[in-house]
Design an enzyme around this catalytic site. Structure first.
Site, PDB file in Angstrom:
ATOM      1  N   GLU A   5      56.324  69.712  51.047  1.00 15.50           N
ATOM      2  CA  GLU A   5      56.301  70.393  52.335  1.00 15.50           C
ATOM      3  C   GLU A   5      56.361  71.915  52.211  1.00 15.50           C
ATOM      4  O   GLU A   5      57.054  72.592  52.972  1.00 15.50           O
ATOM      5  CB  GLU A   5      57.450  69.880  53.215  1.00 15.50           C
ATOM      6  CG  GLU A   5      57.361  68.380  53.502  1.00 15.50           C
ATOM      7  CD  GLU A   5      58.440  67.906  54.448  1.00 15.50           C
ATOM      8  OE1 GLU A   5      58.569  68.467  55.547  1.00 15.50           O
ATOM      9  OE2 GLU A   5      59.163  66.964  54.085  1.00 15.50           O
ATOM     10  N   GLU A  66      55.410  59.390  52.784  1.00 13.72           N
ATOM     11  CA  GLU A  66      56.532  58.979  53.627  1.00 13.72           C
ATOM     12  C   GLU A  66      55.956  58.235  54.825  1.00 13.72           C
ATOM     13  O   GLU A  66      54.930  58.633  55.380  1.00 13.72           O
ATOM     14  CB  GLU A  66      57.352  60.165  54.131  1.00 13.72           C
ATOM     15  CG  GLU A  66      58.180  60.866  53.077  1.00 13.72           C
ATOM     16  CD  GLU A  66      59.003  62.016  53.662  1.00 13.72           C
ATOM     17  OE1 GLU A  66      59.368  61.949  54.855  1.00 13.72           O
ATOM     18  OE2 GLU A  66      59.273  62.970  52.922  1.00 13.72           O
TER      19      GLU A  66
END
Length: 574
Positions: A5, A66
């Site tokens: 991220e 995820e």
């Protein structure tokens, strides 16, 4: 992995180039800049987005780095994700966030015990509240129902029903292991009738190589289909040897098939021969009596205010404890992020206006009362509930319900009725999905059967309290006392969603930790036409369209009648 991220940029190709001088044997992954990686990936795609990725022509595999955010009562529609993964070769799976709730055991003031603490519980500011409570298991590694669903969907052996008849069944077994032959397993089967096992056995030993399939047949003594009865076949795979992670006999995979035998509909009971029933108007209520029961229907509430079976009150004491409209559930973590609005902040639709209440039919063994109630909140938003009560001399009360919204308020959390039952009836038996808590989009691991438990055990202690205890596909459910007598609820038509708790939804919604809840003596019984799915919206997409409760006119029926466990068990042995 080149990071997590952190966005894209020229530093990532540079990192890859530098790392390749050290090791060229392993693939590179970086979700925020797929162009520099050997694997395409994304976080929390919808099922449709996953399917689109699977259809894309590419030399790269695709992974959800995820997905299925496991915060609180969650992990909805896992089945649909894996149907897509198995269909498209490019899709290689995904990682559920997270494994364990990251709560800390916090000792409270003397005599007040402890709790699983999260953001803000230490006076810490700023904090992220319970966003660290997003695992598949509780901090002490206790297993909640959502982990059973993961086990079921992730199993490496699957089954498809091919043929069936009254003396045998044929089904296909798929070995989805990459390295293990099915000779490592033994296989059991059982055939049940409305939850009662009538045939069982073991499959002969066989081998089946990884990623191969084969058809298997089994025969048994002829079954003569009975009217209105459901037949279920369960097949399970068990390890033949001890493993480092479990013991011999461990159930590694299973499935349950509903066998579509051509059975006739069960004939409905007639009022002929049923005990007489009397009906007397007393002020604003109708008092209806039979041989071993009495009930009172009130014009003020449009509902049952008193119900007595064999001299024992069934409805909890109070003026508003009979069956009434219910569209609210204690918000899930997923609900809080889903965008659902007014139904999550309105606890009661407390204003009730009884627009119609009258006796519409009476004969010696039957009485019918019609009620029409408008439920609305302070802003005038609400629903009109039409209910026809049909009471027969054996104590059976049929509730034919039609719910009409004043307008479309968007998707609802649930749609059904709620009532409060006397606390002495604290044993729960049901025929539906179980034994653990399950929902419309999380019930693959919950076989249909007859289960016994207590009301206290229906509450799952998520570190942040939220909706809990639901059972899908309920054909009937009984609440009974220590003597085995009580109340039987039966779906009249499609199965229902049912829960029984010692807390109201408002109680649960107001609590920050389970220890703050004080169990009520009475039982909150929810009978839903449908309850909304769980979805993944705390960090991902909301429930799939097919698992939503639409705000449209809806009809459903169920009945209430006396229950006796001895009589019920005797009928199951026939």
């Amino acid at each position: 992995s080149l990071g997590n991220e952190a966005g894209p940029g020229s530093n990532f190709p540079a990192m890859r180039k530098a790392m390749e001088t050290i090791d060229r044997t392993r693939p590179f992954h970086y979700e925020r800049m797929n162009s520099v990686a050997d694997i395409d990936s994304t976080m929390y795609p919808s099922v449709d987005q996953l399917v689109s990725a699977g259809r894309k022509k590419s030399s790269k595999p695709f992974v959800m780095c995820e997905y299925a955010h496991a915060m609180g009562n969650s992990v909805g529609n896992l089945k649909e994700y894996w149907q897509a993964i198995k269909k498209y070769p490019r899709l290689i799976g995904g990682c559920i966030w997270d494994w364990v709730d990251q709560g800390l055991k916090q000792q409270l003031a003397k005599g007040k015990g402890w709790r699983w603490a999260y953001g803000g519980d230490y006076g810490d500011k700023p904090n992220d509240a319970n966003f660290c409570i997003n695992g598949l298991i509780i901090p002490d590694r206790t297993v909640p129902p959502k982990l059973w669903e993961v086990k079921k969907i992730y199993q490496c052996i699957s089954f498809d029903l091919e043929k069936y008849h009254e003396t045998g069944i044929k089904f296909k077994i798929h070995n989805e292991h990459l390295f293990t032959d099915l000779s490592e397993y033994s296989f059991n089967w059982s055939l049940s009738l409305d939850g009662k096992c009538i045939r069982q056995g073991k499959l002969p030993a066989f081998s089946l190589s990884p990623e191969k399939s084969k058809s298997v047949g089994l025969t048994f003594k002829r079954v003569k289909p009975a009217p209105g009865v459901e037949y279920w076949l369960r097949v399970s795979a068990h390890l033949k040897n001890n493993m480092p992670w479990t013991s011999k006999g461990h159930e590694a995979a299973w499935t349950q098939f509903k066998l579509p035998f051509n059975v006739s509909t069960k004939e409905q009971g007639k009022t002929v021969g049923i005990s007489r029933v009397s009906c007397e108007q007393r002020g604003k209520s109708w008092l209806i009596k039979g041989k071993s029961f009495s009930l009172s229907l009130s014009e003020r509430s449009g509902s049952i205010t008193s119900l007595i079976y064999d001299g024992v009150p069934v409805i909890a004491k109070g003026t508003n404890n009979g069956p009434r409209l219910n569209v609210y559930r204690a918000p899930l973590d997923n609900d809080r992020k889903s965008g659902w609005g007014w139904e999550l902040t309105n606890l009661g639709l407390g204003h009730r206006d009884v627009e119609d209440f009258e006796l519409v039919w009476q004969e010696p063994g039957l009485v019918q009362v019609r009620a029409q109630i408008a439920h609305q909140d302070k802003k005038g938003r609400g629903f009109r509930h039409h209910c026809l009560y049909t009471i027969t001399g054996d104590g059976r009360i049929l509730l034919d319900n039609r719910i009409e919204p004043f307008k479309d308020y968007g998707d609802l959390a649930r749609l059904g009725l709620v009532m409060r039952v006397a606390g002495r009836f604290n044993n729960l038996t049901w025929y539906g999905h179980g034994p653990h808590e399950n929902y419309a989009d999380r019930k693959e691991s919950a076989d249909v059967g007859v289960y016994k438990s207590t009301v206290a055990k229906q509450f799952v202690p998520y570190p942040r309290p939220q909706e809990t205890g639901n059972k899908e596909g309920v054909r009937w459910a009984a609440l009974s006392d220590a003597s085995g007598k009580g109340l039987l609820l039966e779906a009249a038509g499609e199965p229902l969603a049912v829960s029984a708790l010692h807390y109201t939804a408002a109680d649960i919604a107001a609590a920050r930790h389970p220890g703050e809840l004080k169990a009520r003596k009475d039982v909150t019984l929810c009978v839903d036409y449908k309850q909304g799915g769980l979805g993944n919206a705390s960090c991902g997409p909301p429930p799939l369209e097919k698992y939503l409760v639409k705000c449209v006119p809806t009809s459903f029926s169920f009945s209430l009648r006396p229950y006796d466990v001895e009589t019920a068990e005797a009928s199951r042995k026939v």
